[in-house]
Design a protein around this motif. Structure first.
Motif, PDB file in Angstrom:
ATOM      1  N   ASP A   1       0.717  -1.011   0.231  1.00 46.49           N
ATOM      2  CA  ASP A   1       0.140   0.080   0.111  1.00 46.49           C
ATOM      3  C   ASP A   1       0.805   1.184   0.224  1.00 46.49           C
ATOM      4  OD1 ASP A   1      -2.298  -1.419   0.065  1.00 46.49           O
ATOM      5  OD2 ASP A   1      -2.452  -1.471   2.201  1.00 46.49           O
ATOM      6  N   ALA A   2       1.931   1.608   0.968  1.00 43.07           N
ATOM      7  CA  ALA A   2       2.824   2.426   0.852  1.00 43.07           C
ATOM      8  C   ALA A   2       3.761   2.654  -0.343  1.00 43.07           C
ATOM      9  CB  ALA A   2       3.759   2.226   2.182  1.00 43.07           C
ATOM     10  N   LEU A   3       4.136   1.444  -0.804  1.00 45.48           N
ATOM     11  CA  LEU A   3       5.007   1.405  -1.979  1.00 45.48           C
ATOM     12  C   LEU A   3       3.990   1.808  -3.385  1.00 45.48           C
ATOM     13  CD1 LEU A   3       7.394   0.896  -3.491  1.00 45.48           C
ATOM     14  CD2 LEU A   3       6.527  -1.538  -3.937  1.00 45.48           C
ATOM     15  N   ALA A   4       2.806   1.358  -3.310  1.00 43.30           N
ATOM     16  CA  ALA A   4       1.698   2.121  -4.324  1.00 43.30           C
ATOM     17  C   ALA A   4       1.736   3.631  -4.300  1.00 43.30           C
ATOM     18  CB  ALA A   4       0.532   1.288  -4.283  1.00 43.30           C
ATOM     19  N   GLU A   5       1.707   4.111  -3.215  1.00 37.97           N
ATOM     20  CA  GLU A   5       1.395   5.432  -3.050  1.00 37.97           C
ATOM     21  C   GLU A   5       2.734   6.265  -3.271  1.00 37.97           C
ATOM     22  OE1 GLU A   5       0.865   8.888   0.564  1.00 37.97           O
ATOM     23  OE2 GLU A   5       0.017   6.802   1.152  1.00 37.97           O
ATOM     24  N   LEU A   6       3.917   5.517  -2.824  1.00 40.02           N
ATOM     25  CA  LEU A   6       5.230   6.114  -3.316  1.00 40.02           C
ATOM     26  C   LEU A   6       5.341   6.191  -4.878  1.00 40.02           C
ATOM     27  CD1 LEU A   6       8.036   7.254  -2.411  1.00 40.02           C
ATOM     28  CD2 LEU A   6       8.658   4.865  -2.476  1.00 40.02           C
ATOM     29  N   ILE A   7       5.100   5.154  -5.620  1.00 38.91           N
ATOM     30  CA  ILE A   7       5.086   5.104  -7.032  1.00 38.91           C
ATOM     31  C   ILE A   7       4.024   5.940  -7.471  1.00 38.91           C
ATOM     32  CG2 ILE A   7       4.714   3.564  -8.984  1.00 38.91           C
ATOM     33  CD1 ILE A   7       7.365   2.808  -7.323  1.00 38.91           C
ATOM     34  N   ALA A   8       2.961   5.949  -7.066  1.00 37.87           N
ATOM     35  CA  ALA A   8       2.269   7.096  -7.551  1.00 37.87           C
ATOM     36  C   ALA A   8       2.816   8.721  -7.638  1.00 37.87           C
ATOM     37  CB  ALA A   8       0.938   7.115  -7.000  1.00 37.87           C
ATOM     38  N   GLN A   9       3.417   8.902  -6.345  1.00 37.48           N
ATOM     39  CA  GLN A   9       4.126  10.080  -6.278  1.00 37.48           C
ATOM     40  C   GLN A   9       5.124  10.224  -7.255  1.00 37.48           C
ATOM     41  OE1 GLN A   9       4.416  11.428  -2.195  1.00 37.48           O
ATOM     42  NE2 GLN A   9       2.257  10.884  -1.668  1.00 37.48           N
ATOM     43  N   HIS A  10       5.877   9.258  -7.239  1.00 35.60           N
ATOM     44  CA  HIS A  10       7.187   9.229  -8.011  1.00 35.60           C
ATOM     45  C   HIS A  10       7.061   8.149  -9.070  1.00 35.60           C
ATOM     46  CE1 HIS A  10       8.763  11.852  -4.891  1.00 35.60           C
ATOM     47  NE2 HIS A  10       8.130  11.252  -4.191  1.00 35.60           N
ATOM     48  N   PRO A  11       6.551   8.293 -10.305  1.00 36.92           N
ATOM     49  CA  PRO A  11       6.540   7.240 -11.278  1.00 36.92           C
ATOM     50  C   PRO A  11       7.579   6.884 -11.948  1.00 36.92           C
ATOM     51  CG  PRO A  11       4.918   9.281 -11.621  1.00 36.92           C
ATOM     52  CD  PRO A  11       6.172   9.618 -10.780  1.00 36.92           C
ATOM     53  N   GLY A  12       8.841   7.388 -11.778  1.00 35.57           N
ATOM     54  CA  GLY A  12      10.227   7.004 -12.094  1.00 35.57           C
ATOM     55  C   GLY A  12      10.784   5.875 -11.292  1.00 35.57           C
ATOM     56  N   ALA A  13      10.282   5.780  -9.971  1.00 34.68           N
ATOM     57  CA  ALA A  13      10.787   4.833  -9.200  1.00 34.68           C
ATOM     58  C   ALA A  13      10.693   3.386  -9.775  1.00 34.68           C
ATOM     59  CB  ALA A  13      10.069   4.936  -7.888  1.00 34.68           C
TER      60      ALA A  13
END
Length: 175
Positions: free
Chosen positions: A123-135
């Protein structure tokens, strides 16, 4: 009738004793702040060589009473400076303080993200990826899994630290 307290006499007298005392205490606090700086922090403060050496001498004194006396002497040397020089010193100290606050806040954000990734997983990883798509989702997921395994096995925190470094690079790139 002559007024004993006209405005021209106030100007001739200069600042009140209370104001002089406040000014002296401000300079004493400045001297104490300078003496508490590390060598790297002191290097960024605009001081002449004599004053910088005086700060180092003040810092070297360990006895409480002697240190107090040395701080007062340093303050006396600071009072000899013109107002612009004192303001330049105060400005340099405030800029360093602001920079330290920003760095501390950034560090807290990174630590919060790392802890969220470890606690909330995908869940946290999905939020991080949403904020930083290049991750790199897969690499981050692997680091999270390895950090959790290290923590569970009481191993040294290699992946835990690597996760922090990855987050720092990711958040620095987006800033």
């Amino acid at each position: 009738m002559h007024d004993l307290h006209d405005e021209s006499s106030d100007e001739a007298l200069g600042p009140s004793r209370s104001q002089q005392r406040r000014d002296a205490l401000d300079i004493l606090k400045l001297a104490e702040t300078l003496a508490a700086l590390s060598e790297a922090e002191l290097a960024r403060v605009p001081l002449d060589d004599e004053l910088r050496e005086e700060v180092r001498r003040t810092r070297a004194v360990s006895s409480h009473i002697a240190r107090k006396r040395q701080n007062q002497f340093l303050a006396k040397q600071l009072r000899k400076l013109d107002e612009e020089a004192v303001e330049a010193i105060r400005y340099a100290l405030s800029v360093d303080r602001e920079k330290a606050h920003r760095e501390t806040a950034a560090m807290h954000r990174l630590e919060t993200w790392r802890e969220r990734l470890l606690a909330d997983g995908d869940d946290a990883l999905a939020e991080l990826i949403a904020q930083h798509p290049g991750a790199d989702r897969q690499h981050l997921r692997t680091l999270v899994r390895n950090a959790l395994a290290e923590r569970k096995a009481n191993k040294p925190p290699h992946a835990f630290r690597e996760l922090f470094r990855e987050l720092r690079e990711l958040l620095d790139d987006s800033a």
